[in-house]
Design a protein around this motif. Structure first.
Motif, PDB file in Angstrom:
ATOM      1  N   LEU A 140     -77.338  25.027 -44.923  1.00 40.90           N
ATOM      2  CA  LEU A 140     -78.357  25.792 -44.501  1.00 40.90           C
ATOM      3  C   LEU A 140     -78.307  27.180 -44.821  1.00 40.90           C
ATOM      4  CD1 LEU A 140     -79.034  24.709 -40.828  1.00 40.90           C
ATOM      5  CD2 LEU A 140     -80.681  23.686 -42.772  1.00 40.90           C
ATOM      6  N   LEU A 141     -77.427  27.680 -44.955  1.00 44.34           N
ATOM      7  CA  LEU A 141     -76.632  29.027 -45.004  1.00 44.34           C
ATOM      8  C   LEU A 141     -77.283  29.212 -46.909  1.00 44.34           C
ATOM      9  CD1 LEU A 141     -74.026  30.480 -42.867  1.00 44.34           C
ATOM     10  CD2 LEU A 141     -76.555  30.776 -42.816  1.00 44.34           C
ATOM     11  N   GLY A 142     -77.017  28.188 -47.853  1.00 48.15           N
ATOM     12  CA  GLY A 142     -77.117  27.784 -48.465  1.00 48.15           C
ATOM     13  C   GLY A 142     -78.224  27.894 -49.463  1.00 48.15           C
ATOM     14  N   ILE A 143     -78.909  27.115 -48.527  1.00 43.42           N
ATOM     15  CA  ILE A 143     -80.106  26.735 -49.083  1.00 43.42           C
ATOM     16  C   ILE A 143     -81.087  27.763 -48.561  1.00 43.42           C
ATOM     17  CG2 ILE A 143     -82.813  25.437 -48.154  1.00 43.42           C
ATOM     18  CD1 ILE A 143     -81.202  22.929 -47.407  1.00 43.42           C
ATOM     19  N   ALA A 144     -80.763  28.627 -47.319  1.00 45.68           N
ATOM     20  CA  ALA A 144     -81.794  29.466 -46.658  1.00 45.68           C
ATOM     21  C   ALA A 144     -81.367  30.698 -48.527  1.00 45.68           C
ATOM     22  CB  ALA A 144     -81.052  30.927 -45.701  1.00 45.68           C
ATOM     23  N   ARG A 145     -80.118  31.407 -48.537  1.00 43.00           N
ATOM     24  CA  ARG A 145     -79.760  32.346 -49.457  1.00 43.00           C
ATOM     25  C   ARG A 145     -80.846  31.587 -51.079  1.00 43.00           C
ATOM     26  NH1 ARG A 145     -75.020  31.915 -49.832  1.00 43.00           N
ATOM     27  NH2 ARG A 145     -74.319  32.956 -47.913  1.00 43.00           N
ATOM     28  N   GLN A 146     -80.884  30.883 -51.195  1.00 36.55           N
ATOM     29  CA  GLN A 146     -81.204  30.960 -52.240  1.00 36.55           C
ATOM     30  C   GLN A 146     -83.037  30.204 -52.471  1.00 36.55           C
ATOM     31  OE1 GLN A 146     -79.838  29.708 -55.239  1.00 36.55           O
ATOM     32  NE2 GLN A 146     -77.488  30.320 -54.329  1.00 36.55           N
ATOM     33  N   THR A 147     -83.285  29.848 -51.842  1.00 36.20           N
ATOM     34  CA  THR A 147     -84.971  30.199 -51.831  1.00 36.20           C
ATOM     35  C   THR A 147     -85.534  31.469 -51.176  1.00 36.20           C
ATOM     36  OG1 THR A 147     -85.142  27.981 -50.327  1.00 36.20           O
ATOM     37  CG2 THR A 147     -86.442  28.903 -50.206  1.00 36.20           C
ATOM     38  N   ALA A 148     -84.580  32.619 -50.263  1.00 32.71           N
ATOM     39  CA  ALA A 148     -84.944  33.753 -50.412  1.00 32.71           C
ATOM     40  C   ALA A 148     -85.083  34.473 -51.798  1.00 32.71           C
ATOM     41  CB  ALA A 148     -83.966  34.415 -49.577  1.00 32.71           C
ATOM     42  N   GLN A 149     -83.757  34.112 -52.481  1.00 27.86           N
ATOM     43  CA  GLN A 149     -84.414  34.559 -53.827  1.00 27.86           C
ATOM     44  C   GLN A 149     -84.842  34.362 -54.470  1.00 27.86           C
ATOM     45  OE1 GLN A 149     -79.656  33.790 -55.091  1.00 27.86           O
ATOM     46  NE2 GLN A 149     -78.420  34.932 -53.582  1.00 27.86           N
ATOM     47  N   ARG A 150     -85.545  33.329 -53.718  1.00 29.32           N
ATOM     48  CA  ARG A 150     -86.526  32.697 -55.623  1.00 29.32           C
ATOM     49  C   ARG A 150     -87.718  32.643 -55.319  1.00 29.32           C
ATOM     50  NH1 ARG A 150     -81.755  30.490 -56.614  1.00 29.32           N
ATOM     51  NH2 ARG A 150     -81.166  30.429 -58.646  1.00 29.32           N
ATOM     52  N   PRO A 155     -86.024  31.308 -65.706  1.00 30.23           N
ATOM     53  CA  PRO A 155     -84.332  31.328 -65.386  1.00 30.23           C
ATOM     54  C   PRO A 155     -84.693  29.498 -64.178  1.00 30.23           C
ATOM     55  CG  PRO A 155     -84.965  32.988 -65.109  1.00 30.23           C
ATOM     56  CD  PRO A 155     -86.506  32.840 -65.513  1.00 30.23           C
ATOM     57  N   PRO A 156     -83.809  29.375 -64.985  1.00 29.21           N
ATOM     58  CA  PRO A 156     -83.927  27.176 -63.552  1.00 29.21           C
ATOM     59  C   PRO A 156     -83.843  27.933 -62.284  1.00 29.21           C
ATOM     60  CG  PRO A 156     -81.482  27.785 -65.311  1.00 29.21           C
ATOM     61  CD  PRO A 156     -82.437  29.100 -64.872  1.00 29.21           C
ATOM     62  N   GLY A 157     -84.306  27.209 -61.819  1.00 29.58           N
ATOM     63  CA  GLY A 157     -85.077  27.068 -60.229  1.00 29.58           C
ATOM     64  C   GLY A 157     -83.691  26.872 -59.168  1.00 29.58           C
TER      65      GLY A 157
END
Length: 471
Positions: free
Chosen positions: A291-301, A429-431
């Motif tokens: 979840l933390l990884g999803i949240a972090r990657q989603t927030a960055q994009r 850049p890759p999403g």
């Protein structure tokens, strides 16, 4: 021989014969008597002797003439008659005192003998005593019958109470030998246990602990509790043991009464629960990491909060969908076809004919299944936004193969889109989807993942290590 002398001799002979017959008859009669006192018995005995000797004394004079007549040729001097006569009178004289004594004793015995009234009274008393004995016997039989019914009913109630339970009740004497046992544990023969001690039945270590606990009960007179662990092949069996003394009527300890409750299933449930809790803790940490990884990657994009919330919500739902499948399959490996359908179905808008699955029956283990589910979700979401699911004609084919000859350690999965709009490679850049698939998923599956943007449709090839696959 003078007439009167002949009559006298005949009379003596008849009296003597009568006395002898009376003596013999008395002997026969005395066998039937059972209530004479010792003195009475002696009187009767001497009376019989008196009658017999008197009869002999009286017979001797009458027979002396006969003997003299027939034996005179043997005694020519004529001594036979006089000697026999003399012997007869001497015998009579000797017998006379005994006769007197016998008569006195007989009189004493007769006096001691009960009267008819006394006999009737004694008989009546005996009958009353016999009747009381019969009543007492009947009462005792009734009490024994009642007690027997109570014991039988108590035994049945105990058997019913213990039936289909894991409770064993037993009694042991002071030497700790089993004298009674009910509902022996499975695998134990109650008949074999009777007369034996625990060290003859249980393994050494277990028997030492059990015997020690029970001996303390006998030594102290106090209840003891403990747990007994029995090695049964490769399985450990657990028993909660309670032992207490039982006493004689005088209060002394007669032995011990034990209740053993098998708690093996409870122990196994507790161990499974601890294992589940450990697994839940591990999975919760993994889920939080994802979840933390999803949240972090989603927030960055994400360019805005609304875009972040929409993307994060969709990915969170995809993760929940995978976990629902895992719960349905007890957090074990889940079928690959079910995982694919669960992640793609929300984007088909009810047109499931647009999805085609093909491949052997395989299952993906729990942790890699969650990552593979997220990757499938990203592919389906991008297909709805830009690829085959963005119009009404596009199709998605997902197929997988196991090729032991080519690569026995890998499951090959192919995602193929067709009949949709023409696809152009991304210029930016890759999403998140591409990053999730080619980097995170590849590491989670100990394999490889590549997305190709072909004009006729996106093709994604995923290699999964067989360490994460069940066939």
């Amino acid at each position: 021989m003078e007439p009167e002398t002949g009559i006298a001799i005949a009379a003596q002979a008849m009296v003597g014969a009568a006395l002898i017959v009376m003596a013999i008859g008395s002997i026969l009669l005395i066998k039937r008597l059972s209530e004479l006192s010792p003195s009475g018995w002696w009187g009767v005995a001497l009376g019989i002797v008196f009658a017999f000797l008197t009869g002999v004394a009286l017979l001797l004079p009458s027979t002396s003439h006969w003997l003299t007549t027939y034996l005179s040729p043997l005694f020519p001097d004529g001594l036979v008659e006089s000697e026999i006569a003399e012997f007869a009178w001497i015998s009579a004289a000797i017998v006379a005192p005994f006769a007197a004594i016998a008569v006195c004793l007989l009189i004493s015995a007769a006096i001691e003998m009960p009267s008819r009234a006394d006999l009737e009274h004694r008989v009546a008393a005996h009958r009353r005593t016999l009747e009381k004995l019969r009543e007492t016997r009947k009462d005792l039989e009734e009490r024994v019958a009642v007690r027997s019914r109570e014991v039988y009913e108590a035994k049945k109630r105990l058997e019913i109470a213990l039936r289909d339970t894991n409770i064993t009740v037993s009694m042991q004497d002071l030497s700790l030998r089993y004298v009674w046992i009910r509902n022996a544990p499975s695998g134990f023969d109650a008949q074999y246990m009777l007369g034996r001690t625990d060290d003859e039945i249980l393994p050494n270590k277990t028997s030492e602990e059990t015997m020690s606990l029970k001996q303390r009960v006998i030594d102290t007179g106090e209840e003891e509790r403990g747990q007994v662990i029995v090695q049964n092949g490769h399985q450990l069996r657990y028993f909660d043991l309670t032992a207490e003394p039982y006493h004689n009527e005088d209060g002394s300890i007669a032995g011990i009464l034990s209740i053993a409750v098998e708690v093996t299933e409870q122990k196994e449930r507790e161990e499974r629960l601890r294992s589940v809790l450990r697994e839940m803790s591990h999975r919760s940490k993994n889920t939080l990491t994802i979840l933390l990884g999803i949240a972090r990657q989603t927030a960055q994009r994400s360019k805005s909060l609304s875009e972040f919330l929409a993307s994060f919500d969709a990915r969170l739902r995809a993760l929940v969908g995978s976990q629902d499948l895992l719960v349905e399959h007890d957090w074990r490996a889940i079928p690959l076809d079910e995982l694919v359908r669960t992640q793609i179905k929300p984007y088909l808008d009810g047109a499931e004919r647009r999805l085609h699955l093909e491949g052997p029956s395989v299952r993906i283990r729990a942790e890699p299944a969650q990552n593979l589910g997220l990757a499938l979700h990203e592919l389906a979401r991008n297909a709805q936004r830009f690829g085959a699911l963005s119009d009404t004609k596009g199709q998605i084919n997902v197929f997988w193969t196991l090729d032991p000859a080519d690569d026995p350690n890998t499951l090959k999965i192919t995602w193929q889109e067709k009949d949709g709009p023409e696809v152009s490679p991304p210029t930016s850049p890759p999403g998140f989807g591409q990053t999730m698939t080619e980097r995170i998923l590849a590491r989670a599956l100990d394999g490889n993942a590549v997305i190709n943007y072909l004009p006729e449709g996106v093709v994604c090839k995923i290699d999964v290590s067989m360490a994460h696959v069940e066939t």
